[in-house]
Design a protein around this motif. Structure first.
Motif, PDB file in Angstrom:
ATOM      1  N   LEU A 203       0.823  -1.205   0.000  1.00  0.00           N
ATOM      2  CA  LEU A 203       0.000   0.000   0.000  1.00  0.00           C
ATOM      3  C   LEU A 203       0.858   1.257   0.000  1.00  0.00           C
ATOM      4  O   LEU A 203       0.430   2.312  -0.456  1.00  0.00           O
ATOM      5  CB  LEU A 203      -0.886   0.013   1.244  1.00  0.00           C
ATOM      6  N   GLY A 204       2.066   1.116   0.567  1.00  0.00           N
ATOM      7  CA  GLY A 204       2.952   2.268   0.683  1.00  0.00           C
ATOM      8  C   GLY A 204       4.075   1.878   1.619  1.00  0.00           C
ATOM      9  O   GLY A 204       4.272   0.696   1.888  1.00  0.00           O
ATOM     10  N   VAL A 205       4.798   2.872   2.127  1.00  0.00           N
ATOM     11  CA  VAL A 205       5.793   2.573   3.159  1.00  0.00           C
ATOM     12  C   VAL A 205       5.029   2.430   4.474  1.00  0.00           C
ATOM     13  O   VAL A 205       4.289   3.325   4.872  1.00  0.00           O
ATOM     14  CB  VAL A 205       6.848   3.686   3.270  1.00  0.00           C
ATOM     15  N   MET A 206       5.184   1.292   5.135  1.00  0.00           N
ATOM     16  CA  MET A 206       4.412   1.007   6.340  1.00  0.00           C
ATOM     17  C   MET A 206       5.182   1.444   7.589  1.00  0.00           C
ATOM     18  O   MET A 206       6.419   1.472   7.592  1.00  0.00           O
ATOM     19  CB  MET A 206       4.123  -0.490   6.442  1.00  0.00           C
ATOM     20  N   THR A 207       4.445   1.731   8.649  1.00  0.00           N
ATOM     21  CA  THR A 207       5.086   2.129   9.907  1.00  0.00           C
ATOM     22  C   THR A 207       5.861   0.973  10.535  1.00  0.00           C
ATOM     23  O   THR A 207       6.755   1.194  11.352  1.00  0.00           O
ATOM     24  CB  THR A 207       4.039   2.638  10.927  1.00  0.00           C
ATOM     25  N   ALA A 208       5.495  -0.264  10.173  1.00  0.00           N
ATOM     26  CA  ALA A 208       6.213  -1.458  10.643  1.00  0.00           C
ATOM     27  C   ALA A 208       5.778  -2.600   9.736  1.00  0.00           C
ATOM     28  O   ALA A 208       4.890  -2.424   8.900  1.00  0.00           O
ATOM     29  CB  ALA A 208       5.869  -1.765  12.093  1.00  0.00           C
ATOM     30  N   ASP A 209       6.416  -3.737   9.899  1.00  0.00           N
ATOM     31  CA  ASP A 209       6.027  -4.895   9.111  1.00  0.00           C
ATOM     32  C   ASP A 209       4.671  -5.401   9.624  1.00  0.00           C
ATOM     33  O   ASP A 209       4.578  -5.875  10.751  1.00  0.00           O
ATOM     34  CB  ASP A 209       7.102  -5.982   9.275  1.00  0.00           C
ATOM     35  N   PRO A 210       3.624  -5.306   8.814  1.00  0.00           N
ATOM     36  CA  PRO A 210       2.285  -5.649   9.300  1.00  0.00           C
ATOM     37  C   PRO A 210       2.138  -7.131   9.662  1.00  0.00           C
ATOM     38  O   PRO A 210       1.218  -7.501  10.386  1.00  0.00           O
ATOM     39  CB  PRO A 210       1.366  -5.279   8.126  1.00  0.00           C
ATOM     40  N   ARG A 211       3.066  -7.953   9.182  1.00  0.00           N
ATOM     41  CA  ARG A 211       2.988  -9.377   9.548  1.00  0.00           C
ATOM     42  C   ARG A 211       3.402  -9.589  11.003  1.00  0.00           C
ATOM     43  O   ARG A 211       3.075 -10.571  11.627  1.00  0.00           O
ATOM     44  CB  ARG A 211       3.904 -10.221   8.647  1.00  0.00           C
ATOM     45  N   GLU A 212       4.134  -8.623  11.509  1.00  0.00           N
ATOM     46  CA  GLU A 212       4.645  -8.807  12.866  1.00  0.00           C
ATOM     47  C   GLU A 212       4.050  -7.790  13.841  1.00  0.00           C
ATOM     48  O   GLU A 212       3.980  -8.056  15.033  1.00  0.00           O
ATOM     49  CB  GLU A 212       6.189  -8.744  12.793  1.00  0.00           C
ATOM     50  N   TYR A 270       8.593  18.091   5.923  1.00  0.00           N
ATOM     51  CA  TYR A 270       8.883  17.601   7.275  1.00  0.00           C
ATOM     52  C   TYR A 270       7.587  17.220   7.969  1.00  0.00           C
ATOM     53  O   TYR A 270       7.163  17.891   8.895  1.00  0.00           O
ATOM     54  CB  TYR A 270       9.648  18.677   8.057  1.00  0.00           C
ATOM     55  N   PRO A 271       6.998  16.149   7.535  1.00  0.00           N
ATOM     56  CA  PRO A 271       5.648  15.831   8.008  1.00  0.00           C
ATOM     57  C   PRO A 271       5.646  15.073   9.333  1.00  0.00           C
ATOM     58  O   PRO A 271       6.655  14.504   9.741  1.00  0.00           O
ATOM     59  CB  PRO A 271       5.123  14.934   6.896  1.00  0.00           C
ATOM     60  N   PRO A 272       4.492  15.063  10.025  1.00  0.00           N
ATOM     61  CA  PRO A 272       4.328  14.204  11.184  1.00  0.00           C
ATOM     62  C   PRO A 272       4.123  12.763  10.727  1.00  0.00           C
ATOM     63  O   PRO A 272       3.889  12.556   9.531  1.00  0.00           O
ATOM     64  CB  PRO A 272       3.059  14.757  11.831  1.00  0.00           C
ATOM     65  N   PRO A 273       4.128  11.779  11.617  1.00  0.00           N
ATOM     66  CA  PRO A 273       4.461  11.881  13.034  1.00  0.00           C
ATOM     67  C   PRO A 273       5.970  11.983  13.248  1.00  0.00           C
ATOM     68  O   PRO A 273       6.735  11.746  12.324  1.00  0.00           O
ATOM     69  CB  PRO A 273       3.925  10.564  13.602  1.00  0.00           C
ATOM     70  N   PRO A 274       6.393  12.319  14.469  1.00  0.00           N
ATOM     71  CA  PRO A 274       7.818  12.513  14.751  1.00  0.00           C
ATOM     72  C   PRO A 274       8.657  11.252  14.551  1.00  0.00           C
ATOM     73  O   PRO A 274       9.798  11.339  14.118  1.00  0.00           O
ATOM     74  CB  PRO A 274       7.855  12.961  16.211  1.00  0.00           C
ATOM     75  N   CYS A 275       8.088  10.081  14.883  1.00  0.00           N
ATOM     76  CA  CYS A 275       8.755   8.811  14.587  1.00  0.00           C
ATOM     77  C   CYS A 275       7.864   8.057  13.613  1.00  0.00           C
ATOM     78  O   CYS A 275       6.647   8.035  13.776  1.00  0.00           O
ATOM     79  CB  CYS A 275       8.954   7.982  15.848  1.00  0.00           C
ATOM     80  N   LYS A 276       8.483   7.463  12.603  1.00  0.00           N
ATOM     81  CA  LYS A 276       7.625   6.934  11.534  1.00  0.00           C
ATOM     82  C   LYS A 276       7.716   5.440  11.292  1.00  0.00           C
ATOM     83  O   LYS A 276       6.722   4.799  10.993  1.00  0.00           O
ATOM     84  CB  LYS A 276       7.927   7.665  10.234  1.00  0.00           C
ATOM     85  N   VAL A 277       8.915   4.881  11.367  1.00  0.00           N
ATOM     86  CA  VAL A 277       9.054   3.476  10.965  1.00  0.00           C
ATOM     87  C   VAL A 277       9.844   2.709  12.009  1.00  0.00           C
ATOM     88  O   VAL A 277      10.866   3.189  12.506  1.00  0.00           O
ATOM     89  CB  VAL A 277       9.777   3.356   9.596  1.00  0.00           C
ATOM     90  N   VAL A 278       9.345   1.516  12.334  1.00  0.00           N
ATOM     91  CA  VAL A 278      10.059   0.605  13.234  1.00  0.00           C
ATOM     92  C   VAL A 278      10.487  -0.620  12.437  1.00  0.00           C
ATOM     93  O   VAL A 278       9.709  -1.152  11.651  1.00  0.00           O
ATOM     94  CB  VAL A 278       9.133   0.145  14.385  1.00  0.00           C
ATOM     95  N   ILE A 279      11.725  -1.028  12.632  1.00  0.00           N
ATOM     96  CA  ILE A 279      12.248  -2.198  11.923  1.00  0.00           C
ATOM     97  C   ILE A 279      12.887  -3.127  12.946  1.00  0.00           C
ATOM     98  O   ILE A 279      13.626  -2.662  13.819  1.00  0.00           O
ATOM     99  CB  ILE A 279      13.360  -1.800  10.926  1.00  0.00           C
ATOM    100  N   ARG A 280      12.654  -4.409  12.797  1.00  0.00           N
ATOM    101  CA  ARG A 280      13.316  -5.353  13.693  1.00  0.00           C
ATOM    102  C   ARG A 280      14.823  -5.376  13.400  1.00  0.00           C
ATOM    103  O   ARG A 280      15.237  -5.329  12.248  1.00  0.00           O
ATOM    104  CB  ARG A 280      12.733  -6.755  13.488  1.00  0.00           C
ATOM    105  N   ALA A 313      11.254  -4.650  21.588  1.00  0.00           N
ATOM    106  CA  ALA A 313      10.664  -5.382  20.461  1.00  0.00           C
ATOM    107  C   ALA A 313       9.917  -4.403  19.546  1.00  0.00           C
ATOM    108  O   ALA A 313       9.333  -3.428  20.038  1.00  0.00           O
ATOM    109  CB  ALA A 313       9.709  -6.437  20.981  1.00  0.00           C
ATOM    110  N   PRO A 314       9.927  -4.635  18.243  1.00  0.00           N
ATOM    111  CA  PRO A 314       9.244  -3.747  17.300  1.00  0.00           C
ATOM    112  C   PRO A 314       7.793  -3.475  17.689  1.00  0.00           C
ATOM    113  O   PRO A 314       7.318  -2.341  17.612  1.00  0.00           O
ATOM    114  CB  PRO A 314       9.317  -4.498  15.972  1.00  0.00           C
ATOM    115  N   ARG A 315       7.108  -4.529  18.140  1.00  0.00           N
ATOM    116  CA  ARG A 315       5.708  -4.377  18.516  1.00  0.00           C
ATOM    117  C   ARG A 315       5.543  -3.327  19.624  1.00  0.00           C
ATOM    118  O   ARG A 315       4.685  -2.452  19.551  1.00  0.00           O
ATOM    119  CB  ARG A 315       5.236  -5.733  19.020  1.00  0.00           C
ATOM    120  N   ASP A 316       6.395  -3.394  20.623  1.00  0.00           N
ATOM    121  CA  ASP A 316       6.295  -2.462  21.744  1.00  0.00           C
ATOM    122  C   ASP A 316       6.708  -1.052  21.332  1.00  0.00           C
ATOM    123  O   ASP A 316       6.070  -0.073  21.726  1.00  0.00           O
ATOM    124  CB  ASP A 316       7.176  -2.939  22.917  1.00  0.00           C
ATOM    125  N   ALA A 317       7.770  -0.968  20.569  1.00  0.00           N
ATOM    126  CA  ALA A 317       8.234   0.350  20.117  1.00  0.00           C
ATOM    127  C   ALA A 317       7.150   1.018  19.269  1.00  0.00           C
ATOM    128  O   ALA A 317       6.874   2.213  19.413  1.00  0.00           O
ATOM    129  CB  ALA A 317       9.525   0.202  19.308  1.00  0.00           C
TER     130      ALA A 317
END
Ligand code: ASP
Ligand code: MG
Length: 332
Positions: A203-212, A270-280, A313-317
């Motif tokens: 769909l686009g660049v995701m905030t995290a891996d949706p499988r996890e 310089y768009p929101p949100p301040p943190c955008k992507v989490v990667i394991r 863990a990515p989920r918690d972050a």
């Protein structure tokens, strides 16, 4: 200036897929430059073929392309390259033979898409490896775009091979795996495109891996600086240099999207949100964002200006630092 549209290999699996890609191209307001990847799995098969010189792998690759091309009524266009590939099986191994073998994936899919566009009555021109690169085979660096004026000519679709270029000696090179996006952004910069669309299954660049990570969402906007980090840290298997050409193309935006989604817009904002992507990562997560440095207060280790590593863990972050901001984001 002419927009650039890159069609990913995951969207090129069958004859119907080529028709879909061609229709998408034709539906654009302005005839674009279309950068084409190899059909799904073909680059791997070609690299395997180069190693093994196995005739059965050759027949498998040839059969896949011939059956797609035949179903589309464009078989003739694939005969010469498939014959050339067969002849290549006898070649001795040199520094450049891997790239030479790999080049057939993009060459064949560009040939097929070009022929389909012509059959649909769309004015289209084919450009095979107009990219000039250094001779660092397997990881070549684009230096210039040949035929840039012709590629940029309005009114005609320019079909261009992704991933591959040519060295000064005239040999085929490749810019590295996943490199079709990089070729697309490079071309976009060279011809001054306002928009480079990277069309994928996602769909686009995701905030995290949706499988996890539950609640991961596509980001509407991403700054160029965040995108540079994301590619470097391996998000979406982007080539690490995918967004580098954007650095000196201030009025170009890149969109990462599927055929239907609005996707993620990447550019000099310089768009929101301040943190955008989490990667394991090993032992925790990388977190990318314009304000990622704030997380050093929580023990995060700065990797670069816009990325930190956290023992979490990515989920918690994602739950702590990203998800709360998503609700307030303008949904595209
Ligand atoms: N076909 C190449 C690869 O599989 C380049 C790309 O698809 O971007 O790596
Ligand atoms: Mg890719």
């Amino acid at each position: 200036m002419k927009p650039v549209v890159k069609i990913g290999g995951s969207l090129l699996k069958s004859a119907e897929d080529f028709v879909r890609a061609a229709r998408f191209v034709v539906s654009q307001r302005e005839p674009p430059v279309v950068v084409v990847s190899a059909m799904k799995g073909v680059t791997d098969a070609l690299l395997e073929l180069e190693k093994s010189r196995s005739i059965s792998i050759y027949y498998e690759i040839a059969r896949r392309h011939a059956s797609v091309a035949e179903a589309l009524g464009v078989l003739e266009a694939t005969r010469a390259p498939l014959k050339e590939l067969k002849d290549a099986l006898k070649m001795p191994r040199e520094a450049w033979t891997r790239d030479y073998f790999a080049s057939f994936g993009e060459r064949l899919s560009a040939i097929i898409l070009h022929a389909v566009l012509r059959r649909l009555g769309t004015p289209a021109k084919l450009f095979t490896a107009p990219l000039l690169t250094d001779d660092n085979y397997g990881n070549a660096e684009p230096l210039a775009l040949e035929s840039a004026d012709e590629i940029a000519e309005p009114g005609t679709v320019a079909v261009v091979t992704g991933y591959i270029g040519r060295s000064k000696e005239g040999r085929f090179t490749t810019v590295g795996r996943g490199g079709s996006d990089y070729v697309a952004t490079f071309i976009g910069r060279e011809i001054g495109s306002r928009r480079v669309s990277l069309i994928t299954e996602a769909l686009g660049v995701m905030t995290a891996d949706p499988r996890e990570v539950e609640g991961a969402e596509p980001l509407p906007l991403l700054s160029i600086y965040e995108a540079l980090e994301a590619a470097k840290l391996g998000v979406k298997h982007f080539h690490p240099r995918t967004f580098v050409p954007l650095l000196d193309a201030a009025s170009t935006v890149v969109e990462v999207r599927s055929y239907e989604s609005r996707g993620t817009l990447i550019g000099h904002f310089y768009p929101p949100p301040p943190c955008k992507v989490v990667i394991r990562c090993e032992g925790g997560s990388y977190i990318i964002g314009l304000a990622a440095y704030e997380l050093t207060k929580l023990g995060g280790v700065l990797l670069s200006r816009y990325a930190v590593r956290l023992n979490m863990a990515p989920r918690d972050a994602h739950e702590l630092f990203i998800r709360p901001h998503l609700k307030t984001l303008f949904k595209r």
